[in-house]
Motif scaffolding. Structure first.
Motif: not given
Length: 73
Positions: A34-39, A42-44
């Protein structure tokens, strides 16, 4: 991403960060997907290292901060 671009920025928060470093490592281990999906969501602006690279850098910086921490006598 801060750990990669501005690791010194974490030093100002060192007391808090070091108090919770074990929880951070645990989250990276237990919630990797889930952290990878959230990461990845991210629109950077022009800087977005791969998730695994960012995690490795974060672990490196936090481990270094922990090693430099003065241990009470």
């Amino acid at each position: 991403m801060i750990a990669a671009r501005e690791p010194e920025a974490l030093t100002s928060a060192a007391q808090f960060v070091l108090r919770h470093v074990d929880a951070v490592f645990q989250q990276l281990d237990e919630r990797n997907v889930p952290l990878k999906l959230q990461f990845d969501a991210v629109d950077s602006l022009g800087f977005h290292p791969p998730f695994d690279e960012a995690c490795a850098k974060l672990r490196q910086v936090l481990t270094s901060m922990r090693a430099k921490q003065v241990q009470p006598d």
